[in-house]
Each structure stands twice: as C-alpha cells, then as structure tokens.
Design an enzyme around this catalytic site. Structure first.
Site, PDB file in Angstrom:
ATOM      1  N   ASP A 476      -0.284   3.886   2.370  1.00 25.36           N
ATOM      2  CA  ASP A 476       0.712   3.568   1.339  1.00 25.36           C
ATOM      3  C   ASP A 476       0.859   5.318   0.801  1.00 25.36           C
ATOM      4  O   ASP A 476       1.839   5.491   0.263  1.00 25.36           O
ATOM      5  CB  ASP A 476       0.408   2.638   0.278  1.00 25.36           C
ATOM      6  CG  ASP A 476      -0.722   2.833  -0.399  1.00 25.36           C
ATOM      7  OD1 ASP A 476      -1.545   3.539  -0.016  1.00 25.36           O
ATOM      8  OD2 ASP A 476      -1.091   1.989  -1.469  1.00 25.36           O
TER       9      ASP A 476
HETATM   10  C1  LAN Z   1      -8.570   3.935  -4.055  1.00 25.91           C
HETATM   11  C2  LAN Z   1      -7.633   4.852  -4.701  1.00 25.91           C
HETATM   12  C3  LAN Z   1      -6.222   4.570  -4.182  1.00 25.91           C
HETATM   13  C4  LAN Z   1      -5.781   3.240  -3.392  1.00 25.91           C
HETATM   14  C5  LAN Z   1      -4.285   3.128  -3.111  1.00 25.91           C
HETATM   15  C6  LAN Z   1      -3.850   4.130  -2.564  1.00 25.91           C
HETATM   16  C7  LAN Z   1      -3.571   3.203  -4.648  1.00 25.91           C
HETATM   17  C8  LAN Z   1      -4.180   1.600  -2.819  1.00 25.91           C
HETATM   18  O1  LAN Z   1      -2.755   1.423  -2.706  1.00 25.91           O
HETATM   19  C9  LAN Z   1      -5.097   1.592  -1.400  1.00 25.91           C
HETATM   20  C10 LAN Z   1      -6.485   1.890  -1.832  1.00 25.91           C
HETATM   21  C11 LAN Z   1      -6.840   3.031  -2.450  1.00 25.91           C
HETATM   22  C12 LAN Z   1      -6.695   4.219  -1.213  1.00 25.91           C
HETATM   23  C13 LAN Z   1      -8.334   3.113  -3.026  1.00 25.91           C
HETATM   24  C14 LAN Z   1      -9.254   2.390  -2.437  1.00 25.91           C
HETATM   25  C15 LAN Z   1     -10.536   2.269  -3.352  1.00 25.91           C
HETATM   26  C16 LAN Z   1     -10.982   3.307  -3.938  1.00 25.91           C
HETATM   27  C17 LAN Z   1     -11.086   4.572  -2.895  1.00 25.91           C
HETATM   28  C18 LAN Z   1      -9.650   3.689  -4.879  1.00 25.91           C
HETATM   29  C19 LAN Z   1      -9.555   2.616  -5.803  1.00 25.91           C
HETATM   30  C20 LAN Z   1     -10.542   4.643  -5.500  1.00 25.91           C
HETATM   31  C21 LAN Z   1     -11.923   4.621  -5.748  1.00 25.91           C
HETATM   32  C22 LAN Z   1     -12.090   3.471  -4.886  1.00 25.91           C
HETATM   33  C23 LAN Z   1     -13.552   3.450  -4.216  1.00 25.91           C
HETATM   34  C24 LAN Z   1     -14.155   2.387  -3.156  1.00 25.91           C
HETATM   35  C25 LAN Z   1     -14.567   3.687  -5.277  1.00 25.91           C
HETATM   36  C26 LAN Z   1     -15.997   4.108  -4.764  1.00 25.91           C
HETATM   37  C27 LAN Z   1     -16.786   2.910  -5.029  1.00 25.91           C
HETATM   38  C28 LAN Z   1     -17.087   2.266  -4.090  1.00 25.91           C
HETATM   39  C29 LAN Z   1     -17.692   0.946  -4.181  1.00 25.91           C
HETATM   40  C30 LAN Z   1     -17.539   2.783  -2.594  1.00 25.91           C
END
Ligand code: LAN
Length: 761
Positions: A476
């Site tokens: 996305d």
């Molecule tokens: C994110 C940040 C961006 C987010 C979007 C692009 C907004 C979404 O549409 C798809 C998923 C994604 C890429 C996403 C997935 C999970 C993330 C990477 C996070 C929320 C930022 C932090 C999170 C990550 C898993 C945090 C670290 C913790 C763990 C449990 C490994």
C-alpha cells in the site's frame, strides 16, 4: 537544547549544549509541564517539541515558504463582504488555507513531514537492555528524557501497558521496570516501588509473556529453561515445508530470527551487581530455586490476548525434549542453524543500511552481532542507526515503532494538498514540489541482491513506509506513493522535466501486480506464503494474526486505487493485467465486507478506517452507489455511527475486540475518514444531481455537512487540530501513533467537500 536533523527522510534528535533562545526553551518547558499535568487523561503527546521548533524557524529559512500574507488578508475581507450563501464557501477556503499555512511549516527541507511514531510501550526497554549489555552509551540527556517518558506513561496502578493507552500488563511493567533501573533509577524511588508492587502482587515476573522472557534471559534475569524453544533449526528446513520461517509474515520471521540465534546460543550477558539486585527485586522466591521448566507456559492473565491451542503446547514439549536430551548429530545441526541465522541477520542489516525492518529486530540483531563479535565493524555499524528509532516529544524520549512514517505521511499529505486544488496550486506551490522531491528520493530503485536466498520479494519500483535506506517494499505504500506522484504531476505545479520517467512508474506497477494474492487481495510486504492454520503455533501471547501475511482491505484498496490512477494516465501499459487485477481486488473487498456494511481495519482504528478503504477501493474499481450493494450498505453503516454533534469516534478496543466500540468523544481523524468515505461513495456518482437520486441522498448530504462542520469547529486558530486518541494499530492488540493524521485527514476531508459537494449550496 535539542535539535532535530532531517536528511533524505532520516530524522533524528541531537542534544547540543548550547543554543535555543529563551523563548523557545520556555515553550518546550511549558509543553512538558502541560503534558505531565494531564498525563492520565490525555496519554497521547501532541509532538509539541518538533512543532515548536519547526514553527520557530524564521520564514525565509524554512523551505516552501510562499508568501501568503496578502492572500490570507483577502480571505478575511471577502468573508466580511459576501452574502450568507457564499460565506460558507469562503469559510471552507479559509479553513484550508490556514491548515495548509500551518502544516507546510512542518515540512522538512527534503520534502517529508516528520512526526512522532511512538505508542508501543515494549520497545524502549528492548533498546535500553541491549545498550546495557553491549555497553553502548546513550548519553545523559537521552537517558534523562527516556526516564521522563517512562515516568509519564506509568499508569496510576504503578504498571505500564502494551501501549500508551493500554491497562497495565506484566510485559509492559516488568520490561519498563528493568529499563528504569538500568537508566539509573533507585530501587527506593517511588515509581520503582509502585511498579515492583504491581509485579510482585502478580507472583513476580515469572508470568511475563514469551518476548519478555527472552529479554530477561539475555540479561540473565530469566533461566533459558523457562522459555519455550526458539529452535533455530527451523531455518534449515527445506522451503517446501509450510512452517518454514521464510513463509511467515516478514515481521514475524525477522523477529524470531535473532531470537532463535540468541536462544540457540543461550547468549547471556555477564552478571553485574545491578543484575544481582534485579534477580531479587523481580521475584518472590529465590531465583536459583525456581522450577524454570514449569514457567514455559506461564503467562500473566493481564497479558494474554491470543490463547494457545493444545497442539501448540505439545509442540513446545516435544521441542524442549530435543533441547534437553542428547541426540546424535544435534550439535552439528545446531551449528549449521546458528551459522544460517547469523547470516540471515547480517544480510537484513546490510540490506536496510543497519536500520532493520523494525524496532524489535533492530536491537536484537545488534545484540546477535555483539555476541558474535563485539569488536567487529558489523556490530559497530549498528550504533549510529539507533537514533533513527528515537523520538523526542513533550512526554520524553521514546523508541518508535519504525524508523518513522515519512513516506506514508508525505504521500497522504501530497494527495490531501492536491485535493485543495487552486488554493495549494496558487499559493503553496513549493510545498507540492518538495513533497514530489521526497517521493522521488524515497522510491526503491533496485532489487535486493540474491533476494530469494533471503526470502525477499522484488522491491525495484516500490515505495517503503519510511525511507529509501530502509527499503522494504510495501504494497500500500507503493500504491499511495504512486497515487501521490500521479496527483502531484497532474496538479500543474511540478515542472515537466522533474516528472518521473515512465519506467519508474512501470516498475511500481510491476511490484503492485506481483503482490496480488490468489484470493484477489493484497497483503502488506509479500504474497501470502503459507496457511492461516499457522496461527495455531503463534508463540506470542500478546499479538494476534502474526504468522502469515494476510490480505487486508487497506492494502487491497490502496493497490486498486494505485492501479486505477495509473491506468488513467497510461491506458496502454499491461492493460489486460491491470483490468483483471482491479476487478479481482474489488471482488475480494466485496467478499470481506461484514454483514453490517463495515470492514475491519487491520492497521488503523478500526471499522471507520477499514470502511474508508473499502469504499475507496470499490469506487476506484468503478462501482457506484447505484450499481452495487456494498456502497449503500457501507454508507448506512457509517451514518448509523455518527454522533449527534456530527462527529465519529471509535475506541481502540474495536481492534482488539473486533466489535464496534464507541469512543466517548468525537475524534477529528475518525470524522475525517467517515466523511471522506461518504463523499467518495455519494458525491462521485454521476447521476447525483439528477432530481430523484438527489432526494434520496439528502440524508447523506446532511450527514456529511454535519461532519464537516464538526471538523471546522474543532480546528484551532493556528490551523492545527487537537491531538486526541491513538489512531493506528498492528497485530490486533498494539496501538501506534500517527501524529500527522490530525492534520492530513481533516484537511483532506474539507478539501474534498469543497471540490465535490458544493454545487448543492
Ligand atoms: C506497520 C507500519 C505501516 C503499516 C501500513 C503501511 C500502514 C499498513 O497499511 C500495512 C502494515 C504496515 C506496513 C505495518 C505493519 C506492522 C508494523 C511494521 C507497523 C505497524 C509499524 C510497526 C509494526 C511492527 C510489527 C512493530 C514491531 C513489533 C513487532 C510485534 C515485531
């Protein structure tokens, strides 16, 4: 005084002994005091330090400073002259102009909008622990601000939660307690006493969830026998096995990767006097007399989100026999597995310029490299990249959930600004040019070398969520990046010679098409590579649905929108595939709509967010209000949730409980999402101004108008909107901040209303 430095999207805070005018310092101090006073009611900081500093830059020093003094004055004048009917139109224009005038000043010289990406409360302790073990000095000012952060987010009962708004849990409390102590807080400090009481009243830290057990184990504060096995041999299984980690969701695989290396080596820090003290403070019983093997499945009831099925416990028991009993060839396999996991760790470091995909593997990878060789260049290269994760706000210094949300915020900001049409084009063109510049430098231009060997999907042409250095492609983000580029290049403010070449757009489309799943949807970073029954072996008690990369409404909708926007500009390129992809995507979205008309949002709170994406995706695929059932259903859902003051407000509990939970107060971000969705569903239908349809849409129009009025009333005098509740989420259970949403979405909603719905008045 603290200074924020931004360059190529990299944003970090530095402490400088000198500098900062008295006025600036006073403003920062006031922001800190305000936060502390109200910390139990308003837990979300408002990024006031960044914003104070950014607004303090003299106009000519900041970039994108088109002079708008006369324009703003002329708006006031017109407002006083026009008749009632036209005044509303000018009121909207004024609201937008003020919003943009404010928001452009937060833009950095490379074109991105920086912002606080905090929220989770289990990240900072990880960093503090790893710095402690590796003897990495954080500096006194940083430590001081970290303590401020921990004090500010301690709940009234003495504990900390999984994220800033969550009730206390063992994971949050034990981890942050250890962090406080490492940062130099005395065991007799009143915050420390309250936290310790919280822990001891629940039987001590024995019941900390599995991730916490690992952090304690590397510190020597938990016995390795108390952990369920994190068998690194998984990594040397053949890839066709459905439980090969290469098939997991990338975040899951890449967090368990360094964990399994550390576990496989039983990597433990040397004992210090602080660790000896902590061994006593965290437990009711003598550390050496605890039956550790019996703790493997012990998890505090406050923490459990995902319940384990029996099969999982059997699996752990079998694997723990493998750990315990001598088996021929075992040490050969272990060495092979350790070698493989370390190689994978190091490649992830290199490919991300030592930023790593996220905050958890960042510090764990660093720790693996330290245990591998503390004097190596490779380990040392990790240290300067720690800063990429740190963020300073009025609540203190925190570790962010990513190295920022630079690309994501900039792509949305650009689209919102373009929607404001002539206002931005005529009065703020340089902010559009700068945003375009950031999109230019953030696009990934090459694939990871030997990507497949490291389970990486193609990335050439994709956009990441944050910076090009980070470089992990996301479906996305790629789509929103593409949409933003196309919108900017169509708005008339970008010189032709700066346009993206066709090839670069084609590359983005290639990535997008390649990421579509068999079910027609799009997942986050990769295609879905295994089966959802893998959740049975989800080892984490606190997160849900983490094992594979699932298709979701957000990624699907953005990808459809990106492809549709591209098709309008380049109707000939890969036309058949693009058409089919869009139609399959739309059917996927229809298939996952809930009976009440909503969609569940996986990455934002929650049904409001999901429904906004659901609607946009269907509209981009060509569905109209009149020709399909999904859109009217979605609109009815949204209208049924509108509050009497015209706002929408949803609690984060919607995400965890998967049923609508109302927030007591209307939220500007939710209101904007709902209004945008309604406008897209209603005001884009071609027949809308025909008499009979018009009548049936009356109710929707007044609902939209009430929402817009709420946004106008909530706007602050300087053009900003108030920071309210946390609005992002991941893994169902952990919330995360999107600090620029309060500006982007109200602005976008008002702009859209002005451009699409005004014929009515
Ligand atoms: C994110 C940040 C961006 C987010 C979007 C692009 C907004 C979404 O549409 C798809 C998923 C994604 C890429 C996403 C997935 C999970 C993330 C990477 C996070 C929320 C930022 C932090 C999170 C990550 C898993 C945090 C670290 C913790 C763990 C449990 C490994």
């Amino acid at each position: 005084m603290w200074k924020i430095t931004c360059e190529r999207g990299r944003q970090w805070w530095d402490w400088q002994e000198e500098g900062g005018s008295e006025e600036l310092i006073n403003q920062v101090e006031t922001a800190r005091k305000d936060f502390e006073k109200n910390k139990h009611q308003q837990k979300h900081s408002a990024d006031r330090i960044l914003r104070t500093i950014a607004l303090y830059r003299p106009l000519n020093e900041a970039y994108g400073m088109d002079d708008v003094t006369d324009y703003m004055k002329s708006l006031d004048k017109r407002m006083s002259q026009e008749d009632e009917g036209k005044r509303y139109r000018i009121q909207l224009e004024k609201s937008l102009a003020t919003a943009i005038q404010y928001y452009r000043r937060l833009q950095m010289s490379d074109g991105h909008w920086p912002g606080d990406y905090g929220g989770p409360m289990f990240l900072l302790p990880g960093l503090v622990i790893v710095c402690y073990i590796t003897e990495t000095d954080l500096g006194n000012e940083t430590k001081k601000e970290m303590k401020r952060y921990l004090y500010n987010h301690q709940n009234e009962d003495g504990g900390w939660g999984l994220h800033i708004e969550a009730p206390s849990s063992m994971f949050g409390t034990a981890m942050n307690y250890v962090a406080l102590r490492i940062l130099g807080v005395d065991r007799d400090d009143s915050a420390a006493i309250a936290a310790r009481n919280w822990i001891l009243q629940r039987g001590g830290a024995l019941g900390i969830p599995s991730w916490g057990k690992l952090y304690l184990a590397v510190l020597g504060l938990y016995h390795w026998d108390g952990l369920n096995p994190l068998t690194p041999e998984m990594w040397i299984l053949p890839y066709w096995v459905p439980i090969h980690p290469g098939r997991f969701w990338c975040h899951c695989r890449i967090v368990y990767l360094p964990m399994s290396y550390l576990y496989g080596r039983r990597a433990t820090a040397k004992e210090t006097s602080l660790i000896r003290e902590l061994k006593e403070e965290l437990y009711l019983d003598n550390f050496d007399q605890i039956d550790w093997n019996a703790q493997r499945e012990n998890c505090c009831k406050e923490d459990i989100y995902t319940h384990r099925p029996k099969v999982q416990s059997w699996l752990w028991t079998i694997l723990s026999w493998y750990e315990k009993f001598p088996i021929p060839g075992k040490s050969y396999l272990r060495n092979l597995a350790l070698e493989e996991t370390l190689l994978q760790v190091k490649k992830e470091d290199e490919y991300t310029d030592f930023i790593c995909i996220g905050p958890v593997n960042k510090v764990l990878n660093m720790l693996c490299c330290y245990f591998d060789d503390p004097y190596s260049e490779h380990f040392k290269k990790h240290i300067p990249r720690l800063k990429d994760y740190l963020w300073l706000a009025e609540d203190g210094m925190k570790m962010q959930g990513y190295n920022g949300s630079q690309l994501w915020d900039t792509a949305f900001s650009a689209q919102a600004l373009c929607e404001a049409g002539s206002i931005t084009r005529h009065h703020f063109p340089s902010t559009l040019q700068l945003a375009h510049h950031y999109l230019d430098i953030a696009q990934v231009r090459e694939n990871v070398p030997q990507g497949e060997r490291y389970y990486r999907h193609i990335s050439k042409g994709a956009w990441p969520f944050s910076t090009r250095d980070h470089g992990w492609p996301i479906s996305d983000c790629t789509a929103e990046g593409l949409k933003a580029v196309l919108a900017l290049e169509a708005c008339g403010s970008i010189p032709k010679e700066q346009f993206f070449s066709h090839e670069r757009l084609f590359d983005a489309v290639d990535v997008s098409l390649s990421l579509q799943n068999k079910d027609g949807g799009w997942a986050t970073y990769e295609n879905t590579r295994s089966y959802s029954w893998l959740e049975w072996i989800n080892p984490s008690e606190v997160f849900g649905d983490i094992m594979i990369d699932y298709s979701c409404v957000e990624c699907t909708s953005s990808s459809i929108q990106g492809l549709a926007a591209f098709r309008a500009r380049h109707p000939g390129h890969r036309r058949a595939q693009v058409d089919i992809a869009i139609e399959r995507g739309a059917r996927y979205i229809e298939s996952i709509q809930r009976p009440d008309g909503s969609w569940y949002g996986s990455w934002g709170v929650c049904f409001t967010y999901g429904t906004w994406f659901g609607v946009e995706g269907l509209v981009a695929a060509g569905r109209t209000f009149e020709s399909c059932e999904s859109l009217p259903k979605a609109c009815r859902f949204l209208c049924s949730k509108q509050k009497s003051d015209g706002s929408w407000g949803e609690s984060y509990r919607s995400c965890t409980d998967k049923v609508w939970m109302e927030a007591e107060q209307g939220q500007v971000v939710h209101t904007a999402w709902a209004v945008i969705a309604l406008i897209k569903a209603i005001c884009t239908s071609h027949s809308m101004w025909h008499s009979d349809v018009h009548v049936s849409h009356q109710a929707y129009h007044s609902s939209i108008r009430k929402g817009i009025d709420f946004l106008l009333e909530s706007q602050l005098e300087n053009g900003d909107w108030p920071q309210q509740r946390i609005s992002g989420v991941f893994n169902r259970n952990c919330m995360i901040s999107y600090s620029n949403y309060r500006n982007i979405f109200p602005l976008w909603a008002i702009a859209l209303y002005r451009s699409r719905c005004l014929e009515e008045i």
